[in-house]
Write a protein that holds these residues in place. Structure first.
Motif, mmCIF file in Angstrom:
data_model
loop_
_atom_site.group_PDB
_atom_site.id
_atom_site.type_symbol
_atom_site.label_atom_id
_atom_site.label_comp_id
_atom_site.label_asym_id
_atom_site.label_seq_id
_atom_site.Cartn_x
_atom_site.Cartn_y
_atom_site.Cartn_z
ATOM 1 N N THR A 97 0.564 -1.252 -0.004
ATOM 2 C CA THR A 97 0.040 0.091 -0.120
ATOM 3 C C THR A 97 0.613 1.297 -0.075
ATOM 4 N N ALA A 98 0.441 2.150 -0.692
ATOM 5 C CA ALA A 98 1.063 3.686 -0.961
ATOM 6 C C ALA A 98 0.015 4.582 -0.016
ATOM 7 N N MET A 99 0.410 5.358 0.703
ATOM 8 C CA MET A 99 -0.363 6.393 1.182
ATOM 9 C C MET A 99 -0.543 7.418 0.399
ATOM 10 N N ARG A 100 -1.891 7.970 0.413
ATOM 11 C CA ARG A 100 -2.433 8.544 -0.642
ATOM 12 C C ARG A 100 -1.872 9.996 -0.262
ATOM 13 N N HIS A 101 -1.623 10.501 0.885
ATOM 14 C CA HIS A 101 -1.149 11.736 1.205
ATOM 15 C C HIS A 101 0.207 12.092 0.953
ATOM 16 N N GLN A 102 0.984 11.055 0.815
ATOM 17 C CA GLN A 102 2.335 11.094 0.362
ATOM 18 C C GLN A 102 2.753 10.980 -0.997
ATOM 19 N N SER A 161 4.130 6.761 -4.179
ATOM 20 C CA SER A 161 3.445 5.699 -4.875
ATOM 21 C C SER A 161 4.247 4.969 -6.005
ATOM 22 N N MET A 162 4.978 5.600 -6.781
ATOM 23 C CA MET A 162 5.550 5.193 -7.692
ATOM 24 C C MET A 162 6.541 4.153 -7.296
ATOM 25 N N GLU A 163 7.387 4.384 -6.220
ATOM 26 C CA GLU A 163 8.438 3.549 -5.473
ATOM 27 C C GLU A 163 7.693 2.517 -5.114
ATOM 28 N N ALA A 166 6.243 -3.412 -5.506
ATOM 29 C CA ALA A 166 5.502 -4.616 -5.634
ATOM 30 C C ALA A 166 5.641 -5.302 -6.900
ATOM 31 N N VAL A 167 6.043 -4.732 -7.952
ATOM 32 C CA VAL A 167 6.232 -5.588 -9.183
ATOM 33 C C VAL A 167 7.631 -6.491 -9.051
ATOM 34 N N ARG A 168 8.686 -5.772 -8.265
ATOM 35 C CA ARG A 168 9.973 -6.427 -8.024
ATOM 36 C C ARG A 168 9.551 -7.904 -7.265
ATOM 37 N N TYR A 169 8.587 -7.759 -6.449
ATOM 38 C CA TYR A 169 8.381 -8.923 -5.485
ATOM 39 C C TYR A 169 7.391 -9.771 -5.750
ATOM 40 N N ARG A 170 6.763 -9.452 -6.864
ATOM 41 C CA ARG A 170 5.286 -10.145 -7.188
ATOM 42 C C ARG A 170 5.596 -11.582 -7.480
ATOM 43 N N PHE A 227 -0.197 4.072 -11.421
ATOM 44 C CA PHE A 227 -1.193 3.097 -11.952
ATOM 45 C C PHE A 227 -0.854 2.719 -13.353
ATOM 46 N N GLU A 228 -0.526 3.894 -14.020
ATOM 47 C CA GLU A 228 -0.119 3.639 -15.385
ATOM 48 C C GLU A 228 1.005 2.690 -15.599
ATOM 49 N N TYR A 229 1.777 2.614 -14.702
ATOM 50 C CA TYR A 229 3.095 1.803 -14.598
ATOM 51 C C TYR A 229 2.490 0.516 -14.299
ATOM 52 N N LEU A 230 1.916 0.260 -13.347
ATOM 53 C CA LEU A 230 1.223 -1.079 -12.985
ATOM 54 C C LEU A 230 0.624 -1.595 -14.205
#
Length: 361
Positions: free
Chosen positions: A146-151, A154-156, A161-165, A190-193
């Protein structure tokens, strides 16, 4: 309805959980232990029973913001690799003891780096706890980062998440206060995912209304909606014979977009007035892809079995309804199709069939 499922029987049913926060499900005794071990001195009480009472009372305010404040203490004791592994292991044990056969548990790695852990160390510590717990207790647990929406990380976190999927991370999420922090702030993640063929859900339609849901789906491309209870606002005459769905509600239903609903938590945060008035009732009647979840087991003082039991009481649900919710959840999980099908046909349907047979015997 006769032969209503009892809580004891519901605990025996093979269940699926998609929306559960790791830092919202700690055992009070573990919080007290970890506070002593890590030197965290901010707890409102030292005794586990008093801690349990404090969390329940602080969470039952009707405000999402006040509800989120309770996490300062659980996150506060989850700042070492050992603590993270222990919490994940105990989470697997607690879910398995409640009859959960598959779970997706989410947490925000960025919140566990105060004492010097790297994001990678956080993820690996949690994965170890779930792997050990899954082996020892016979439960499959996938994690959502989870990324916090006020920080602005999110890209990091999405890249993490992709690295550890292939190691147990099955998806991505954003969470935190919705008002003022729309999901479109994180559009690049989201576009990256999507480019990486990765799965993600978005907390939307809980404390904020239809625009939050619309953005999560149409701008960000969410696979699932975390909560999504406010989709009910796009349905008129919903308790009548001919409910009318607005364009957004019709799209959500037509596309079978899963709704990760958490009845007790939704009441606590003011997203629903009561269990009996929860939108899950009309949405189930209208065959939305509804799933039942716990959100935060500590704060809500609940289990998945207890959530089902509350719905049985409020809506007179039977075994067929509970199986329908469970199959919905398994269909909506972020693991592969073959694995989902194996659990549906090999575990869930046979388990419910046996319980239904026993209740009519």
């Amino acid at each position: 309805m006769t032969n209503r499922p009892s809580l004891d029987d519901i605990r025996r049913a093979p269940k699926v959980l998609l929306h559960d926060h790791l830092d919202g499900g700690l055992r009070p005794a573990t919080i007290a232990d970890l506070a002593r071990e890590t030197g965290y001195d901010g707890l409102p009480a030292a005794d586990p029973d008093n801690l349990r009472t404090w969390f329940a009372e602080a969470s039952d305010s009707g405000s999402l913001e006040r509800y989120l404040e309770t996490f300062e203490h659980t996150v506060g004791v989850m700042q070492t690799a050992e603590a993270l592994t222990r919490v994940a292991y105990e989470c697997a044990e607690d879910l398995a003891s409640d009859g959960v056969v598959y779970a997706e548990v989410r947490y925000a790695p960025e919140q566990h780096t105060r004492n010097g852990l790297s994001l990678e160390q956080v993820v690996e510590a949690v994965l170890k706890g779930f792997a050990d717990g899954g082996r020892d207790f016979g439960i499959r647990v996938g994690t959502l980062l989870t990324a916090m929406r006020h920080q602005a990380r999110s890209m990091e976190i999405a890249e993490l998440a992709v690295r550890y999927r292939d190691a147990g991370v099955v998806g991505f999420d954003i969470a935190g206060a919705e008002a003022g922090y729309p999901p479109t702030r994180h559009l690049d993640a989201f576009e990256y995912l999507q480019r990486e063929n990765a799965h993600f859900t978005i907390h939307a339609g809980e404390a904020f209304g239809l625009p939050s849901i619309w953005q999560a789906i149409q701008w960000c491309g969410a696979d699932r909606l975390g909560h999504g209870v406010r989709i009910i606002d796009d349905i008129t005459d919903r308790d009548g014979e001919r409910p009318q769905l607005g364009r957004l509600a019709a799209y959500v239903r037509d596309k079978r977009i899963p709704l990760e609903m958490c009845p007790s938590s939704n009441v606590q945060t003011g997203a629903a007035k009561s269990i009996a008035a929860h939108p899950i009732g009309p949405l189930r009647r209208l065959y939305f892809r509804v799933t039942v979840n716990t959100d935060n087991r500590l704060m809500s003082g609940t289990t998945l079995s207890e959530e089902f039991a509350k719905l049985v009481e409020a809506f007179d649900y039977g075994w067929d309804d509970l199986q329908w919710f469970t199959v919905n959840a398994m269909k909506s999980a972020f693991i592969g199709f073959d694995e989902r099908l194996e659990l549906i046909n090999g575990v869930i349907k046979p388990g419910f069939a046996q319980l239904k047979w026993r209740s009519h015997a």
